[in-house]
Every structure is written in C-alpha cells, then in structure tokens.
Design a protein around this motif. Sequence first.
Motif, PDB file in Angstrom:
ATOM      1  N   GLY A   1      40.899  45.252  33.804  1.00 14.03           N
ATOM      2  CA  GLY A   1      42.471  44.685  33.842  1.00 14.03           C
ATOM      3  C   GLY A   1      43.094  46.064  33.992  1.00 14.03           C
ATOM      4  O   GLY A   1      42.924  47.289  33.925  1.00 14.03           O
TER       5      GLY A   1
ATOM      6  N   VAL B   1      43.137  40.482  35.499  1.00 13.02           N
ATOM      7  CA  VAL B   1      41.745  40.620  34.930  1.00 13.02           C
ATOM      8  C   VAL B   1      40.818  40.085  35.818  1.00 13.02           C
ATOM      9  O   VAL B   1      40.633  38.940  36.007  1.00 13.02           O
ATOM     10  CB  VAL B   1      41.962  40.142  33.384  1.00 13.02           C
ATOM     11  CG1 VAL B   1      40.225  40.016  33.132  1.00 13.02           C
ATOM     12  CG2 VAL B   1      42.818  40.742  32.631  1.00 13.02           C
ATOM     13  N   THR B   2      39.548  40.871  36.125  1.00 17.24           N
ATOM     14  CA  THR B   2      38.457  40.038  36.643  1.00 17.24           C
ATOM     15  C   THR B   2      37.122  40.470  35.961  1.00 17.24           C
ATOM     16  O   THR B   2      37.059  41.840  35.459  1.00 17.24           O
ATOM     17  CB  THR B   2      38.256  41.053  38.219  1.00 17.24           C
ATOM     18  OG1 THR B   2      39.515  40.830  38.721  1.00 17.24           O
ATOM     19  CG2 THR B   2      37.141  40.535  39.019  1.00 17.24           C
TER      20      THR B   2
ATOM     21  N   THR C   1      43.599  39.724  28.706  1.00 15.85           N
ATOM     22  CA  THR C   1      44.909  39.233  29.308  1.00 15.85           C
ATOM     23  C   THR C   1      45.722  39.183  27.888  1.00 15.85           C
ATOM     24  O   THR C   1      47.006  39.702  27.952  1.00 15.85           O
ATOM     25  CB  THR C   1      44.619  37.737  29.616  1.00 15.85           C
ATOM     26  OG1 THR C   1      43.772  37.957  30.960  1.00 15.85           O
ATOM     27  CG2 THR C   1      46.100  37.203  30.183  1.00 15.85           C
ATOM     28  N   ASN C   2      45.426  38.823  26.603  1.00 20.60           N
ATOM     29  CA  ASN C   2      46.230  38.748  25.732  1.00 20.60           C
ATOM     30  C   ASN C   2      46.672  40.198  24.999  1.00 20.60           C
ATOM     31  O   ASN C   2      47.498  40.478  24.428  1.00 20.60           O
ATOM     32  CB  ASN C   2      45.320  38.025  24.426  1.00 20.60           C
ATOM     33  CG  ASN C   2      45.440  36.590  24.670  1.00 20.60           C
ATOM     34  OD1 ASN C   2      46.082  35.944  25.448  1.00 20.60           O
ATOM     35  ND2 ASN C   2      44.803  35.877  23.905  1.00 20.60           N
TER      36      ASN C   2
ATOM     37  N   LEU D   1      46.838  43.070  29.506  1.00 19.50           N
ATOM     38  CA  LEU D   1      46.483  43.647  30.968  1.00 19.50           C
ATOM     39  C   LEU D   1      46.557  42.440  31.913  1.00 19.50           C
ATOM     40  O   LEU D   1      46.551  40.977  31.589  1.00 19.50           O
ATOM     41  CB  LEU D   1      44.940  43.913  30.918  1.00 19.50           C
ATOM     42  CG  LEU D   1      44.806  45.131  29.905  1.00 19.50           C
ATOM     43  CD1 LEU D   1      43.203  45.314  29.915  1.00 19.50           C
ATOM     44  CD2 LEU D   1      45.185  46.487  30.326  1.00 19.50           C
ATOM     45  N   ARG D   2      46.805  42.966  33.196  1.00 19.49           N
ATOM     46  CA  ARG D   2      47.124  41.743  34.285  1.00 19.49           C
ATOM     47  C   ARG D   2      45.748  42.187  35.262  1.00 19.49           C
ATOM     48  O   ARG D   2      45.064  42.905  35.259  1.00 19.49           O
ATOM     49  CB  ARG D   2      48.292  42.249  34.946  1.00 19.49           C
ATOM     50  CG  ARG D   2      48.467  43.827  35.612  1.00 19.49           C
ATOM     51  CD  ARG D   2      49.775  43.792  36.482  1.00 19.49           C
ATOM     52  NE  ARG D   2      49.745  45.030  37.144  1.00 19.49           N
ATOM     53  CZ  ARG D   2      50.716  45.632  37.750  1.00 19.49           C
ATOM     54  NH1 ARG D   2      52.055  45.134  37.526  1.00 19.49           N
ATOM     55  NH2 ARG D   2      50.888  46.784  38.250  1.00 19.49           N
TER      56      ARG D   2
ATOM     57  N   THR E   1      35.300  33.312  29.595  1.00 18.44           N
ATOM     58  CA  THR E   1      36.658  32.833  29.361  1.00 18.44           C
ATOM     59  C   THR E   1      37.109  33.672  28.324  1.00 18.44           C
ATOM     60  O   THR E   1      38.451  33.883  28.283  1.00 18.44           O
ATOM     61  CB  THR E   1      36.866  31.299  29.016  1.00 18.44           C
ATOM     62  OG1 THR E   1      36.267  30.533  30.193  1.00 18.44           O
ATOM     63  CG2 THR E   1      38.084  30.905  28.700  1.00 18.44           C
TER      64      THR E   1
ATOM     65  N   ARG F   1      46.957  47.888  33.413  1.00 20.79           N
ATOM     66  CA  ARG F   1      48.396  48.106  32.511  1.00 20.79           C
ATOM     67  C   ARG F   1      49.490  47.907  33.591  1.00 20.79           C
ATOM     68  O   ARG F   1      49.507  48.382  34.444  1.00 20.79           O
ATOM     69  CB  ARG F   1      48.197  49.188  31.684  1.00 20.79           C
ATOM     70  CG  ARG F   1      49.754  49.270  31.100  1.00 20.79           C
ATOM     71  CD  ARG F   1      49.693  50.636  30.348  1.00 20.79           C
ATOM     72  NE  ARG F   1      50.970  50.552  29.919  1.00 20.79           N
ATOM     73  CZ  ARG F   1      51.425  51.649  28.758  1.00 20.79           C
ATOM     74  NH1 ARG F   1      50.682  52.637  28.405  1.00 20.79           N
ATOM     75  NH2 ARG F   1      52.791  51.575  28.496  1.00 20.79           N
TER      76      ARG F   1
ATOM     77  N   ARG G   1      37.927  37.165  29.198  1.00 19.45           N
ATOM     78  CA  ARG G   1      38.975  37.391  30.180  1.00 19.45           C
ATOM     79  C   ARG G   1      40.341  36.959  29.320  1.00 19.45           C
ATOM     80  O   ARG G   1      41.474  37.807  29.589  1.00 19.45           O
ATOM     81  CB  ARG G   1      39.043  36.201  31.303  1.00 19.45           C
ATOM     82  CG  ARG G   1      40.156  36.195  32.196  1.00 19.45           C
ATOM     83  CD  ARG G   1      40.086  35.046  33.315  1.00 19.45           C
ATOM     84  NE  ARG G   1      39.252  35.644  34.111  1.00 19.45           N
ATOM     85  CZ  ARG G   1      38.068  34.877  34.445  1.00 19.45           C
ATOM     86  NH1 ARG G   1      37.604  33.944  33.552  1.00 19.45           N
ATOM     87  NH2 ARG G   1      37.064  35.336  35.299  1.00 19.45           N
ATOM     88  N   THR G   2      40.169  36.179  28.260  1.00 19.97           N
ATOM     89  CA  THR G   2      41.407  36.016  27.521  1.00 19.97           C
ATOM     90  C   THR G   2      41.744  37.153  26.476  1.00 19.97           C
ATOM     91  O   THR G   2      42.883  37.443  26.492  1.00 19.97           O
ATOM     92  CB  THR G   2      41.150  34.545  26.493  1.00 19.97           C
ATOM     93  OG1 THR G   2      41.076  33.453  27.468  1.00 19.97           O
ATOM     94  CG2 THR G   2      42.428  34.492  25.751  1.00 19.97           C
TER      95      THR G   2
END
Length: 270
Positions: free
Chosen positions: A267, A205-206, A198-199, A202-203, A191, A269, A194-195
């Motif tokens: 992730g 995200v795996t 994302t913060n 980036l979209r 977690t 851009r 991934r956070t």
Amino acid sequence: MTTSVDLETHYTTRHDEASRLGSTLKGQLELARVRDLLERYLPEPPATVGDIGGGPGVHASWLKEKGYDVELLDPVQRHVEQAAAAGIDAIQGDARRLPWDNEHFDAVLLAGPMYHLPEAADRRLALREAVRVIKPGGFIAVIAINRAANLIGSMLANKLQQREKIVREILDSGFSPDNERMAETTYHTVTQLRTELTNAGLRAVTVHGLTGPGGWLTLTIDAHFKDQPLPATMSDPDPLQTALACTRIADNHPELVAVSSLFFAVGQRA
C-alpha cells in the motif's frame, strides 16, 4: 513485535531464520518472489528502506548490495547480532514503537510483524507506526500467512487427523494457541489483510500471492526429498524454476491469490 519467551525461544533454539530462505526449495521460492515484488515497487536506489522485523538481514543485505540505505529492526537479539555482523545497521526493538522520526524512510518492509502479532490491536499499532515513519507517497510492503495454508499443507502431508483441531481454529479465527509450528502466529484471509492496510490509511492496496501455486510444488518436494538429491526425473526441468514460472503466471490472475500460502501486500501512503 511480541517479545514473549515463546517467540524468543522459537528463533533462538528451534528455528534458524538465517538459513531458512536458502536451505529449502520453498525458502528459495519465497526469497526470489520477495525480490521480484520489491523491485516492482521500490524507488530507485539510493533510497532509504526500513526493514521492520527483518530477522538476520537476508533481505536487508540484498537491498544494501543494490545501493539502498537500509535500517533493520527486530525483537530477537540473535537476529540483530547476525544482521549487524553482515554489515547492516540493526537495532533490537518493537514494531509497535519504532525509534525513528516521522517520514524517515522512502519505503518500509514488514516481513514478520503481521503474522507475529496475534492481536489485531497490535497489528494496527505496527501499521500506524510504519505509516508514521514513511514519507508521503512511499510504499509499505507486508508479508502475511494465508489462513488456509495449514489446511492445504496438512492435506498434502496426509496429517490432517493429527492437526485437525489446530487447523479448524486457524480457519475460524486466524490463530490457535496449540499451534506448534510457529510461535505467536496469526493467519490472514485476503480480505482481512487488504482491510487492515486500508484502515491504516494506505491507498492502492494490492495483495499478491507471494509463493503462489508454485509454493505447493516446492513444499511437496521438500517434504519428500529432505536432505536427499532429487532423482533425475524430478530435477529436469528445475522444480524451482517451474514453481517460479507458475507463480509469476498466477500474478496476472488476482483470483489465484488465495491459493498462495504466503501473501505480499503493498500500500502507498497518501
């Protein structure tokens, strides 16, 4: 990336990063899986790839052989010299202050900064810099270490009593100042990793389990048969192929990511 004496000493006098991915089963598994996952996400060559924290250039050399235009940055001078000797365009530098222009690369790999930057603010800077130098739509891949890896590894080696304080500190905060295994090292949860991506903007995200359940097989064999040939009963079938098969199967089950000692997060851009 941190350029403290501890980090420089670790990679200059205590640890040979150039041989790590080929000298043990665990390293060979990690190398094979990095290639598995990079091939899944990278654009077709020729494309430009930034290898940030790329060490002596093991991944960069493979990417170059496949036709990619690779530029490597690492904080350790020895690694830069080794990469340059292998024909890689390599410079010494800091992941938090990249020397490249905006939108310079088609893809970026950070195989060291996320675990060698213990401070969250420094990891944010490194990720923002990676986002800055990548083109819109490009992928950023990072490698991180599972916060539970020390607990599981200490249990398998039956050394929890010797390392219990360190293990507890890492589980609680992701860092232990007494950790003798790796210099300036932080550990992530799924977690948290991934956070952080994302913060950074980036979209999609795996997070993948890089070494997956197979990593514990290779670690156990390496520990018990170091510098010794495997007995016939353990070499057929090849344990590396068994570990790879287990980890590739686990890739189809996201709930198994947390059993991997290493994470590979990707992730894109916007």
